[in-house]
Design a protein around this motif. Structure first.
Motif, PDB file in Angstrom:
ATOM      1  N   ASP A  42       0.845  -1.197   0.000  1.00 49.02           N
ATOM      2  CA  ASP A  42       0.000   0.000   0.000  1.00 49.02           C
ATOM      3  C   ASP A  42       0.881   1.249   0.000  1.00 49.02           C
ATOM      4  O   ASP A  42       1.477   1.600   1.014  1.00 49.02           O
ATOM      5  CB  ASP A  42      -0.896  -0.023   1.238  1.00 49.02           C
ATOM      6  N   THR A  43       0.952   1.935  -1.136  1.00 54.37           N
ATOM      7  CA  THR A  43       1.775   3.146  -1.233  1.00 54.37           C
ATOM      8  C   THR A  43       1.120   4.337  -0.555  1.00 54.37           C
ATOM      9  O   THR A  43       1.748   5.393  -0.443  1.00 54.37           O
ATOM     10  CB  THR A  43       2.055   3.495  -2.697  1.00 54.37           C
ATOM     11  N   GLY A  44      -0.102   4.190  -0.104  1.00 51.33           N
ATOM     12  CA  GLY A  44      -0.778   5.267   0.611  1.00 51.33           C
ATOM     13  C   GLY A  44      -0.791   5.057   2.111  1.00 51.33           C
ATOM     14  O   GLY A  44      -1.382   5.852   2.835  1.00 51.33           O
ATOM     15  N   ALA A  45      -0.145   3.989   2.602  1.00 48.31           N
ATOM     16  CA  ALA A  45      -0.135   3.690   4.035  1.00 48.31           C
ATOM     17  C   ALA A  45       1.226   4.040   4.620  1.00 48.31           C
ATOM     18  O   ALA A  45       2.263   3.722   4.039  1.00 48.31           O
ATOM     19  CB  ALA A  45      -0.433   2.212   4.267  1.00 48.31           C
ATOM     20  N   THR A  46       1.239   4.668   5.779  1.00 47.33           N
ATOM     21  CA  THR A  46       2.487   5.074   6.412  1.00 47.33           C
ATOM     22  C   THR A  46       3.049   4.009   7.329  1.00 47.33           C
ATOM     23  O   THR A  46       4.179   4.152   7.803  1.00 47.33           O
ATOM     24  CB  THR A  46       2.274   6.367   7.220  1.00 47.33           C
ATOM     25  N   HIS A  47       2.278   2.960   7.599  1.00 49.02           N
ATOM     26  CA  HIS A  47       2.779   1.899   8.469  1.00 49.02           C
ATOM     27  C   HIS A  47       2.078   0.605   8.126  1.00 49.02           C
ATOM     28  O   HIS A  47       0.977   0.600   7.582  1.00 49.02           O
ATOM     29  CB  HIS A  47       2.555   2.249   9.938  1.00 49.02           C
ATOM     30  N   SER A  48       2.723  -0.500   8.444  1.00 49.41           N
ATOM     31  CA  SER A  48       2.145  -1.810   8.179  1.00 49.41           C
ATOM     32  C   SER A  48       1.107  -2.168   9.240  1.00 49.41           C
ATOM     33  O   SER A  48       1.161  -1.676  10.366  1.00 49.41           O
ATOM     34  CB  SER A  48       3.246  -2.868   8.141  1.00 49.41           C
ATOM     35  N   THR A  49       0.169  -3.034   8.872  1.00 48.20           N
ATOM     36  CA  THR A  49      -0.864  -3.493   9.802  1.00 48.20           C
ATOM     37  C   THR A  49      -1.009  -5.001   9.690  1.00 48.20           C
ATOM     38  O   THR A  49      -0.455  -5.629   8.777  1.00 48.20           O
ATOM     39  CB  THR A  49      -2.222  -2.825   9.502  1.00 48.20           C
ATOM     40  N   ILE A  50      -1.772  -5.585  10.603  1.00 49.75           N
ATOM     41  CA  ILE A  50      -1.927  -7.033  10.654  1.00 49.75           C
ATOM     42  C   ILE A  50      -3.386  -7.377  10.918  1.00 49.75           C
ATOM     43  O   ILE A  50      -4.104  -6.632  11.595  1.00 49.75           O
ATOM     44  CB  ILE A  50      -1.008  -7.624  11.754  1.00 49.75           C
ATOM     45  N   SER A  51      -3.839  -8.503  10.385  1.00 47.66           N
ATOM     46  CA  SER A  51      -5.230  -8.913  10.563  1.00 47.66           C
ATOM     47  C   SER A  51      -5.404  -9.664  11.880  1.00 47.66           C
ATOM     48  O   SER A  51      -4.456 -10.270  12.399  1.00 47.66           O
ATOM     49  CB  SER A  51      -5.664  -9.818   9.413  1.00 47.66           C
ATOM     50  N   PRO A  52      -6.617  -9.648  12.451  1.00 45.12           N
ATOM     51  CA  PRO A  52      -6.871 -10.392  13.697  1.00 45.12           C
ATOM     52  C   PRO A  52      -6.593 -11.881  13.554  1.00 45.12           C
ATOM     53  O   PRO A  52      -6.109 -12.519  14.493  1.00 45.12           O
ATOM     54  CB  PRO A  52      -8.354 -10.125  13.968  1.00 45.12           C
TER      55      PRO A  52
END
Length: 354
Positions: A90-100
Motif C-alpha cells: 500500500d503506497t498510501g499507508a504510512t505503516h504496516s498493519t496485521i489482521s486479527p
C-alpha cells in the motif's frame, strides 16, 4: 485504507502521538521479489490465509485490473520467523498493519487497550496493536515494530498491509504482465529506457503525488496501490461544475472504510485525466466528503486518490521513492512516440470498500 499519526500510550498511560512510518524508515528495505513461476516455493499453502477464490486459482502477486476485477499488489512476509503470509503493498499507508486472524495464528498478545488512532477513508477509530520482534519481506527487515490490528474484512482476504509510503530510498516495481513485484535499490536500465517517467512530489506523510489535470482542472493526485477505486474530494467535484446530484449522470454508492463509519459517494465518469503526456479516459471517480482528505489537509483544493482501478491497468508500474519518479510501461503509442495515450479505468461493480 489509510493510517496516519497513530497515538500510543506511554508507560504512564498518557496518550502520545507517534508517526509510525518513522519506525519503518529506521530499518533498511532492500529486495522483495515475487515471481509467477515460483508460487509454491514463495508461498506454501499451509502458511496462507486464503479466500475460496484464491484456493482454486493460481496465487497472484501482481494482480491486474480487468473489467470485472480490481487488481492488487501482494508480497510474502514472515513475522517472527513464521510464514510467509500475504501482505498487500500500500503506497498510501504510512505503516504496516496485521489482521486479527494472523494475530491469533501467531499467538501474539494485542495491547490491553485500543490506543492506536486508525484514520480510514470514512472516519477514525481506536484499535489495538501488537508488537512483533521482526517483520521480513525478502531482504527487508523491520525490527521491534508495533502493528495496528485491522479488521480482516478490510484486508480482503490478505493477512496484513505492508505500508510502502516509508520507502524513502527504495523502488517499488510491479510487473502485472509477468506477475512480479520487487522492492529494490534503483530502477533497471530497461525500465528507464522503455517506460514513461513522470516526476512526482512527496508530501510530509510520505505520499507520492502527481501534478494532474482533470478536464482542465489542476489536481493534486495521490498514487495509492492500497485503494481499490479512484476517489475525489468535493473541491474537485465542484471545480468540474458538478455541484449536485442532479448535474449529469451520477450513481450514488456507499463507501466502506477501515472503520465502522459509512460515507455516501457519488460515482461520475470523469473528463479526460492528463498526467504529463498520458491520457486516462473512462474513469469513474467516487466523490465525497471523505475523512482521509481532511487528515491529509486536502480539502480546500481539488485532490484525488488514483486507485488500483487505474494503476492496475498498465503492464508495469514503478515508483522510485528516492528520486520521486513514477514509471508507467506499455502506455505509449505503438510507434514509440511519447504522445498522449488512452488508458481505460475500471468501471465494474460500484460497491466501494476501502
Amino acid at each position: 485504507m489509510r493510517r496516519i499519526a497513530p497515538i500510543l500510550l506511554d508507560g504512564r498511560g498518557t496518550a502520545r502521538a507517534v508517526s509510525l512510518w518513522v519506525l519503518l524508515l529506521a530499518f533498511p528495505c532492500q529486495v522483495v521479489l515475487c515471481a509467477a513461476d515460483e508460487p509454491s516455493a514463495a508461498l506454501p499453502a499451509t502458511a496462507l490465509h486464503t479466500t475460496e477464490r484464491e484456493q482454486v486459482e493460481p496465487l497472484l502477486f501482481a494482480s491486474p485490473t480487468t473489467r470485472d476485477h480490481i487488481g492488487r499488489v501482494i508480497v510474502p512476509v514472515t513475522i517472527n520467523g513464521k510464514g510467509p503470509f500475504r501482505f498487500i503493498v500500500d503506497t498510501g499507508a504510512t505503516h504496516s498493519t496485521i489482521s486479527p486472524g494472523l494475530v491469533q495464528t501467531l499467538g501474539l498478545q494485542p495491547s490491553a487497550e485500543a490506543s492506536v488512532v486508525l484514520n480510514g477513508i470514512t472516519g477514525s477509530a481506536l484499535v489495538t496493536f501488537v508488537t512483533v520482534d521482526r517483520l521480513q519481506a525478502g531482504d527487508m527487515t523491520i525490527e521491534a515494530t508495533a502493528l495496528p490490528v485491522v479488521s480482516a474484512d478490510v484486508m480482503n482476504g490478505a493477512d496484513g498491509i505492508l505500508g510502502a509510503a516509508g520507502f524513502t530510498t527504495r523502488t517499488l516495481m510491479v510487473d502485472f504482465q509477468h506477475n512480479r513485484v520487487a522492492i529494490s535499490r534503483g530502477v533497471a536500465a530497461a525500465v528507464r529506457t522503455e517506460a514513461m517517467r513522470v516526476h512526482a512530489l512527496r508530501l510530509t506523510h510520505g505520499l507520492i503525488t502527481l501534478e494532474t489535470r482533470v478536464g482542465g482542472v489542476r489536481v493534486q493526485a495521490v498514487v495509492d496501490t492500497g485503494s481499490e477505486r479512484t476517489l475525489g474530494n468535493l473541491a474537485l467535484r465542484d471545480a468540474l461544475r458538478m455541484p449536485g446530484r442532479g448535474a449529469g449522470l451520477v450513481q450514488v454508492t456507499s463507501v466502506y472504510g477501515a472503520t465502522a463509519k459509512i460515507e455516501a459517494g457519488e460515482i461520475r465518469i470523469a473528463p479526460t485525466i492528463v498526467i504529463d503526456s498520458l491520457r486516462i479516459t473512462d474513469v469513474g471517480i467516487v466523490y465525497g466528503d471523505f475523512h482521509i482528505f481532511k487528515v491529509w489537509e486536502m480539502t480546500d483544493k481539488p485532490a484525488m486518490i488514483i486507485g488500483m482501478d487505474v494503476l492496475g491497468t498498465v503492464p508495469l508500474l514503478g515508483i522510485d521513492f528516492e528520486r520521486q519518479d513514477v514509471y508507467l510501461a506499455g502506455v505509449r503509442s505503438k510507434n514509440g512516440e511519447d504522445v498522449f495515450q488512452a488508458m481505460h479505468g475500471y468501471n465494474g461493480d460500484p460497491a466501494i470498500k476501502k
